[in-house]
Enzyme design. Sequence first.
Site, PDB file in Angstrom:
ATOM      1  N   SER A  48      28.041  41.944 104.878  1.00  0.00           N
ATOM      2  CA  SER A  48      27.463  42.587 106.062  1.00  0.00           C
ATOM      3  C   SER A  48      28.529  42.911 107.098  1.00  0.00           C
ATOM      4  O   SER A  48      28.360  43.814 107.909  1.00  0.00           O
ATOM      5  CB  SER A  48      26.393  41.688 106.667  1.00  0.00           C
ATOM      6  OG  SER A  48      26.974  40.477 107.083  1.00  0.00           O
ATOM      7  N   GLY A  66      26.535  37.650  99.333  1.00  0.00           N
ATOM      8  CA  GLY A  66      25.205  37.692  98.739  1.00  0.00           C
ATOM      9  C   GLY A  66      24.639  36.291  98.632  1.00  0.00           C
ATOM     10  O   GLY A  66      24.924  35.434  99.461  1.00  0.00           O
ATOM     11  N   LYS A 100      33.825  30.365 100.370  1.00  0.00           N
ATOM     12  CA  LYS A 100      33.359  31.555  99.663  1.00  0.00           C
ATOM     13  C   LYS A 100      34.380  32.062  98.663  1.00  0.00           C
ATOM     14  O   LYS A 100      34.170  33.079  98.017  1.00  0.00           O
ATOM     15  CB  LYS A 100      33.036  32.661 100.672  1.00  0.00           C
ATOM     16  CG  LYS A 100      31.837  32.307 101.530  1.00  0.00           C
ATOM     17  CD  LYS A 100      31.534  33.350 102.548  1.00  0.00           C
ATOM     18  CE  LYS A 100      30.432  32.851 103.472  1.00  0.00           C
ATOM     19  NZ  LYS A 100      30.144  33.793 104.540  1.00  0.00           N
ATOM     20  N   ARG A 134      31.021  31.222 107.188  1.00  0.00           N
ATOM     21  CA  ARG A 134      29.667  30.928 107.699  1.00  0.00           C
ATOM     22  C   ARG A 134      28.643  31.175 106.597  1.00  0.00           C
ATOM     23  O   ARG A 134      28.664  32.216 105.954  1.00  0.00           O
ATOM     24  CB  ARG A 134      29.367  31.810 108.909  1.00  0.00           C
ATOM     25  CG  ARG A 134      27.925  31.660 109.384  1.00  0.00           C
ATOM     26  CD  ARG A 134      27.628  32.541 110.573  1.00  0.00           C
ATOM     27  NE  ARG A 134      28.251  32.013 111.793  1.00  0.00           N
ATOM     28  CZ  ARG A 134      28.144  32.573 112.982  1.00  0.00           C
ATOM     29  NH1 ARG A 134      27.454  33.690 113.117  1.00  0.00           N
ATOM     30  NH2 ARG A 134      28.730  32.056 114.035  1.00  0.00           N
ATOM     31  N   ASP A 139      35.180  34.805 105.391  1.00  0.00           N
ATOM     32  CA  ASP A 139      34.788  33.955 106.514  1.00  0.00           C
ATOM     33  C   ASP A 139      34.132  32.703 105.930  1.00  0.00           C
ATOM     34  O   ASP A 139      34.037  32.563 104.710  1.00  0.00           O
ATOM     35  CB  ASP A 139      33.839  34.702 107.453  1.00  0.00           C
ATOM     36  CG  ASP A 139      32.480  34.904 106.831  1.00  0.00           C
ATOM     37  OD1 ASP A 139      32.453  35.329 105.676  1.00  0.00           O
ATOM     38  OD2 ASP A 139      31.463  34.620 107.478  1.00  0.00           O
ATOM     39  N   ASP A 155      30.158  40.848 113.507  1.00  0.00           N
ATOM     40  CA  ASP A 155      28.985  40.740 112.649  1.00  0.00           C
ATOM     41  C   ASP A 155      28.329  39.388 112.897  1.00  0.00           C
ATOM     42  O   ASP A 155      29.004  38.355 112.900  1.00  0.00           O
ATOM     43  CB  ASP A 155      29.417  40.861 111.176  1.00  0.00           C
ATOM     44  CG  ASP A 155      28.255  40.595 110.245  1.00  0.00           C
ATOM     45  OD1 ASP A 155      27.158  41.102 110.526  1.00  0.00           O
ATOM     46  OD2 ASP A 155      28.442  39.881 109.238  1.00  0.00           O
ATOM     47  N   SER A 159      28.502  36.712 110.076  1.00  0.00           N
ATOM     48  CA  SER A 159      29.787  36.114 109.708  1.00  0.00           C
ATOM     49  C   SER A 159      30.322  35.320 110.885  1.00  0.00           C
ATOM     50  O   SER A 159      30.040  35.654 112.040  1.00  0.00           O
ATOM     51  CB  SER A 159      30.795  37.197 109.326  1.00  0.00           C
ATOM     52  OG  SER A 159      30.202  38.149 108.507  1.00  0.00           O
ATOM     53  N   THR A 187      28.011  37.954 105.467  1.00  0.00           N
ATOM     54  CA  THR A 187      29.322  37.525 104.997  1.00  0.00           C
ATOM     55  C   THR A 187      30.325  38.648 105.268  1.00  0.00           C
ATOM     56  O   THR A 187      29.947  39.804 105.342  1.00  0.00           O
ATOM     57  CB  THR A 187      29.303  37.251 103.475  1.00  0.00           C
ATOM     58  OG1 THR A 187      28.497  36.133 103.201  1.00  0.00           O
ATOM     59  CG2 THR A 187      30.682  36.963 102.933  1.00  0.00           C
TER      60      THR A 187
END
Lengths: 161, 273
Positions: B158, B76, B62, B48, B46, B195, B198, B30
């Site tokens: 991340s 998380g 999110k 995803r 994001d 990343d 994400s 994330t």
Amino acid sequence: MSLRVFPQVPYASSVPKPAISSTQVPELANHIVVSKPPAPMADALNMPSEPSSHPLESRLKNWEQTQFDLKMENLRRLFGTHEPVKRVMELEAVNASLPLYPDVLRRAEVVTGNGAPGSRTDPAREILLGRDGIVDWEDIYGGMEECPLDFHTDLERRIKI
Amino acid sequence: MPGFNFDNYQRNNFLAAKGYPIPKATSTGTTIVGCRFDGGVVIAADTRATEGDIVADKNCEKLHRISPTIWCAGAGTAADCEFVTQLMSSTLELHALSTGRKPRVVTCLTLLKQHLFKYQGHVGAYLIVAGVDPTGPRLFSIHAHGSTDVGYYLSLGSGSMAAMAVLETKWKESLTKEEAMSLCAEAIEAGIWNDLGSGSNVDMCVMEVDNPAVLYRNYRTPNERSTKEKSYKFARGTTAILKEKVRPVVDSVPFDIFEETIIKDDDKMEIDT
């Protein structure tokens, strides 16, 4: 008395073996008469009174008691012994009235008698413990085993009809 | 009992000792950021959702609402973030009703960190809490073990390193609302591109003093699926009808009134014999 904020972690190095011999079968509760589902076997095997080998389990189990003890100890140091004594007596009074409540009002039995938090649904207790404004998992997800009996069955069982 | 269940803990340990594979910890992907500006605060995320190396949802949400003026971005474990914020939403509302005041972001932060600390990181919610209250705009971040952070700009997840690189480079004091919004969107886009955990779109929520919070769902959509080069839809009647049989549904109809029509259209298609 200590000012412990969170419960002590009992890192058990071994798990006690349940003493059930092959010839000795424990009696099963007649759950039709009791009108409650049978207790899960894991409860008996994991021995809820013993500290579990998972550190989080005992932590969660002793969490509220530790917080309560800390609060009482702080009150004792601030105001003197009378303050925690008064509060615990108030809780005891509420606890004493609990058996008169129908099951629909007290979902969980009071586990400990020393005024420790046990029941989460009794409003009088919640106010005394300062938890009346707090929503936790236990308030939302009542387990199936805590499903209350209907009022009439409850009363019939209580006055033994 | 509600909450965590440890019934199978000893059994699982026993099985692990016997050599059965135990599930490994998976990293959760994330990017979430938050940034303060003059007279407000903005958070972005994001969209995803991943399950290991599988993209579970390409456009999940999110950003969670805790109160009308306090929002929270979660990284998380998705379910933990969702339900921990819902729990805090209820508690904060009760608290606001009993005190008769507007809920404050620090109250929410303290409730969250106490709750998460109790569970020792087993409730895997990494949150950026932002909002406006009578004390002004506030921005905090909380880790799953209960540690918290205060800042003018924060990133978590991340993709936080990619996002923080952008924030560290382009953030300056006293941003305007539009600058803060584009900065946050850029930071999330850095996470989306750099990343692997994400991706997809940028969600954003802007909380301004004396204004209701505004949620910009899919504020930027850099990963829109392009249209296919060819259309594989066939026009009606492309496949010839070889045989058509009409049968009435009713049971008690005599057998001899069944109609059977056979359309023979020899020039349309050859039939295998």
